[in-house]
Design an enzyme around this catalytic site. Structure first.
Site, PDB file in Angstrom:
ATOM      1  N   HIS A  54       0.859  -1.195   0.000  1.00  0.00           N
ATOM      2  CA  HIS A  54       0.000   0.000   0.000  1.00  0.00           C
ATOM      3  C   HIS A  54       0.894   1.243   0.000  1.00  0.00           C
ATOM      4  O   HIS A  54       1.935   1.276   0.655  1.00  0.00           O
ATOM      5  CB  HIS A  54      -0.924   0.000   1.220  1.00  0.00           C
ATOM      6  CG  HIS A  54      -2.005   1.025   1.092  1.00  0.00           C
ATOM      7  ND1 HIS A  54      -1.774   2.363   1.305  1.00  0.00           N
ATOM      8  CD2 HIS A  54      -3.304   0.920   0.716  1.00  0.00           C
ATOM      9  CE1 HIS A  54      -2.893   3.036   1.077  1.00  0.00           C
ATOM     10  NE2 HIS A  54      -3.837   2.181   0.713  1.00  0.00           N
ATOM     11  N   GLU A  80      -3.774   1.211  -7.532  1.00  0.00           N
ATOM     12  CA  GLU A  80      -4.237   2.368  -6.765  1.00  0.00           C
ATOM     13  C   GLU A  80      -3.357   3.569  -7.101  1.00  0.00           C
ATOM     14  O   GLU A  80      -2.266   3.704  -6.535  1.00  0.00           O
ATOM     15  CB  GLU A  80      -4.123   2.095  -5.263  1.00  0.00           C
ATOM     16  CG  GLU A  80      -5.002   1.003  -4.742  1.00  0.00           C
ATOM     17  CD  GLU A  80      -5.328   1.200  -3.260  1.00  0.00           C
ATOM     18  OE1 GLU A  80      -6.497   1.247  -2.931  1.00  0.00           O
ATOM     19  OE2 GLU A  80      -4.396   1.326  -2.455  1.00  0.00           O
ATOM     20  N   GLY A 122     -11.152   2.197   0.762  1.00  0.00           N
ATOM     21  CA  GLY A 122     -10.614   2.678   2.033  1.00  0.00           C
ATOM     22  C   GLY A 122     -11.693   3.294   2.906  1.00  0.00           C
ATOM     23  O   GLY A 122     -12.498   2.590   3.519  1.00  0.00           O
TER      24      GLY A 122
HETATM   25  P1  PGA Z   1      -9.755   5.483  -0.285  1.00  0.00           P
HETATM   26  O1  PGA Z   1      -8.520   4.544   0.066  1.00  0.00           O
HETATM   27  O2  PGA Z   1     -10.860   4.599  -0.797  1.00  0.00           O
HETATM   28  O3  PGA Z   1     -10.111   6.137   1.027  1.00  0.00           O
HETATM   29  O4  PGA Z   1      -9.300   6.460  -1.307  1.00  0.00           O
HETATM   30  C1  PGA Z   1      -8.180   3.460  -0.736  1.00  0.00           C
HETATM   31  C2  PGA Z   1      -6.999   2.770  -0.139  1.00  0.00           C
HETATM   32  O5  PGA Z   1      -6.162   3.432   0.496  1.00  0.00           O
HETATM   33  O6  PGA Z   1      -6.842   1.544  -0.271  1.00  0.00           O
END
Ligand code: PGA
Length: 252
Positions: A100, A169, A234
């Site tokens: 991540h 991501e 997230g």
């Molecule tokens: P978010 O985070 O959906 O709050 O943008 C995604 C993640 O960090 O995996």
């Protein structure tokens, strides 16, 4: 609701205590009411280490429990405050998020991630491996080379690749409310698949997720991309209503 179930993976980050059981209970209840669709346990919640055992012992019918990171060492050692894959497996984790961007910015590089992947696979944990570019890298046109390096430096042909889910991501999208446009995403997912198939000489496409600011209002956009197998969610996964609304709106 259709039968083409996607993965809906929640990343709770640093959130939750025992009272958060009610969130999981509501999500599980929702899945139960659509049990024909959710019979494959593709709803996964990656929670803080402090909650893994508590939740996994509930044996949810429709939800798997995962961790969010681990130390790269396979064995016990003098690493104050750390937890390795073996310890996470022992308390009931089935999945683990690795790579991540929030952990990459804390020092996880491609080489360390390779070790983490190996130790998680040795413990028979399924991996959600995050990759993605920064805004600067995107602006400089480096997205594809960054992704390629993240894949090739951390994954190895000897890995059991069916145990690894790739989560794209873009870092500039995490927690910002910004999502990439559809044609950009189509190219990225095609590229990841291409790199994967080429490197591993397999015909099988990896399971690929999108993550970054997924919410109930924008989820419908992603159904236009056939290569996406699911989502890494997230902030919105910290609320059962928001998480369930995402699933509902995806299938609307
Ligand atoms: P978010 O985070 O959906 O709050 O943008 C995604 C993640 O960090 O995996």
């Amino acid at each position: 609701m259709t039968n083409k179930l996607k993965y809906f993976v929640g990343n709770w980050k640093m959130f939750g205590d025992f009272s958060s059981l009610k969130i999981i209970n509501s999500i599980n209840k929702f899945c139960q009411t659509h049990k024909k669709t959710f019979n494959k346990k593709k709803v996964i919640l990656c929670v803080p280490n402090t909650l893994i055992e508590f939740f996994s012992k509930k044996n949810f019918k429709h939800i798997s429990i995962g961790a969010q990171n681990c130390h790269h060492e396979q064995n016990y050692g003098s690493y104050t405050g750390s937890v390795n894959a073996l310890m996470l497996k022992k308390v009931g984790a089935e999945y683990i998020i690795l790579g991540h961007s929030e952990n990459r910015s804390d020092g996880d590089n491609n080489k360390i991630l390779k070790k983490k992947i190996e130790s998680a696979l040795n413990q028979k944990l399924k991996i959600i491996f995050c990759i993605g570019e920064t805004l600067l890298e995107k602006r400089k046109g480096k997205t594809f080379s960054v992704i390629k390096k993240q894949l090739s430096d951390s994954l190895n042909k000897s890995h059991e690749l069916n145990k690894i889910i790739i989560a794209y991501e873009p870092i500039w999208s995490i927690g910002t409310g910004k999502i990439p446009n559809i044609s950009y995403l189509k190219k990225i997912f095609k590229f990841i698949k291409y790199e994967f198939v080429k490197k591993y000489k397999t015909r099988k496409s990896p399971i690929m997720l999108y993550g970054g600011s997924v919410n109930a209002s924008n989820i419908a956009n992603f159904s236009l991309i056939s290569n996406i197998d699911g989502f890494l969610i997230g902030a919105a996964s910290q609320s059962s209503k928001k998480f369930i609304d995402i699933i509902k709106n995806y299938y609307k």
